[in-house]
Enzyme design. Structure first.
Site, PDB file in Angstrom:
ATOM      1  N   HIS A  62     -25.030  -1.789  53.032  1.00 61.20           N
ATOM      2  CA  HIS A  62     -23.926  -1.049  53.644  1.00 61.20           C
ATOM      3  C   HIS A  62     -23.537  -1.738  54.954  1.00 61.20           C
ATOM      4  O   HIS A  62     -24.399  -2.109  55.744  1.00 61.20           O
ATOM      5  CB  HIS A  62     -24.359   0.401  53.900  1.00 61.20           C
ATOM      6  CG  HIS A  62     -23.252   1.230  54.447  1.00 61.20           C
ATOM      7  ND1 HIS A  62     -22.217   1.715  53.671  1.00 61.20           N
ATOM      8  CD2 HIS A  62     -22.977   1.630  55.724  1.00 61.20           C
ATOM      9  CE1 HIS A  62     -21.372   2.384  54.430  1.00 61.20           C
ATOM     10  NE2 HIS A  62     -21.811   2.347  55.678  1.00 61.20           N
ATOM     11  N   ILE A 115     -21.665   7.376  43.766  1.00 55.62           N
ATOM     12  CA  ILE A 115     -22.992   7.941  44.070  1.00 55.62           C
ATOM     13  C   ILE A 115     -23.847   7.854  42.810  1.00 55.62           C
ATOM     14  O   ILE A 115     -23.389   8.189  41.719  1.00 55.62           O
ATOM     15  CB  ILE A 115     -22.850   9.407  44.527  1.00 55.62           C
ATOM     16  CG1 ILE A 115     -22.057   9.447  45.836  1.00 55.62           C
ATOM     17  CG2 ILE A 115     -24.213  10.057  44.719  1.00 55.62           C
ATOM     18  CD1 ILE A 115     -21.706  10.837  46.290  1.00 55.62           C
ATOM     19  N   MET A 146     -19.061   1.568  44.493  1.00 59.75           N
ATOM     20  CA  MET A 146     -18.543   2.680  45.277  1.00 59.75           C
ATOM     21  C   MET A 146     -18.665   4.021  44.551  1.00 59.75           C
ATOM     22  O   MET A 146     -17.683   4.749  44.387  1.00 59.75           O
ATOM     23  CB  MET A 146     -17.100   2.389  45.686  1.00 59.75           C
ATOM     24  CG  MET A 146     -16.975   1.135  46.520  1.00 59.75           C
ATOM     25  SD  MET A 146     -18.222   0.986  47.830  1.00 59.75           S
ATOM     26  CE  MET A 146     -17.176   0.995  49.258  1.00 59.75           C
TER      27      MET A 146
END
Ligand code: GAR
Length: 191
Positions: free
Chosen positions: A108, A91, A89
């Site tokens: 996802h 970037i 979780m």
């Protein structure tokens, strides 16, 4: 011939990680787990399967770049050529993106571009959509953006609960992700 080496990045339960380990014919070897949360259940799953775990706590680093540089060193020392995100979780920043261009894949729980970000299953359920699904895609600098590799639709029934829908989505994830990984590695070998 030595097998292609892959790392899995995860932050949570690790059911997708487990599904990869259970796939007998994944076409690559999962040689390590990178985790950003020391208490995550996925760590126990890795230990049970004798997969080395590297836990990096982002708060211990001054910058995202410093955090990713340390991860990159581990990956390079282990000869990793693919990164599979499985409930990671965070970037991915420029450091890892540049080093592993086109080699970082994510799963996802929605039909992207619909419902990116956190709580995608809840988002779809709460809008009373008739369908949602699962997407496997390459990573770019955005949140759940990047070129789509495969998608599978999951119906939402009027009688559904979040729990039932989550279970059906996970079942699809656990089949789709390993099969996409296998395909990607085999296609690369055919080039
Ligand atoms: C999975 O449903 C995955 O698709 C999702 O996190 C869950 C992790 O479950 N990923 C995202 O939402 C990424 N934006 P797991 O830890 O049991 O594999």
């Amino acid at each position: 011939m030595s097998r292609v080496k892959a790392a899995v990045f995860a932050s949570g339960t690790g059911s997708n990680f487990q599904a990869m380990l259970e796939e007998r014919d994944l076409a690559c070897e999962i040689v390590l787990l990178v985790c950003d949360r020391p208490g995550a259940a996925v760590i126990e799953k890795a230990k049970q399967n004798r997969i080395p775990v590297y836990t990096f706590e982002p708060k211990r680093y001054a910058t995202k770049e410093a955090y990713e540089k340390e991860i990159l060193t581990v990956l390079q020392q282990a000869g990793i050529s693919w990164i599979f995100l499985a409930g990671y979780m965070r970037i991915i920043g420029p450091c890892l993106l540049h080093a592993y261009q086109g080699k970082i894949v994510n799963i996802h729980p929605s039909l992207l571009p619909a419902f990116p970000g956190k709580d995608a299953i809840k988002q779809a359920f709460n809008t009373r959509a008739e369908k949602t699904g699962v997407t496997v895609h390459f990573i770019d600098e955005g949140i759940d953006t990047g070129p789509i590799i495969a998608q599978q639709v999951v119906d939402i029934y009027p009688s559904d609960t979040i729990d039932l829908l989550t279970k059906r989505i996970q079942k699809v994830e656990h089949q789709l992700y390993p099969s996409v990984i296998k395909q990607l590695i085999q296609n690369e070998g055919d080039l």
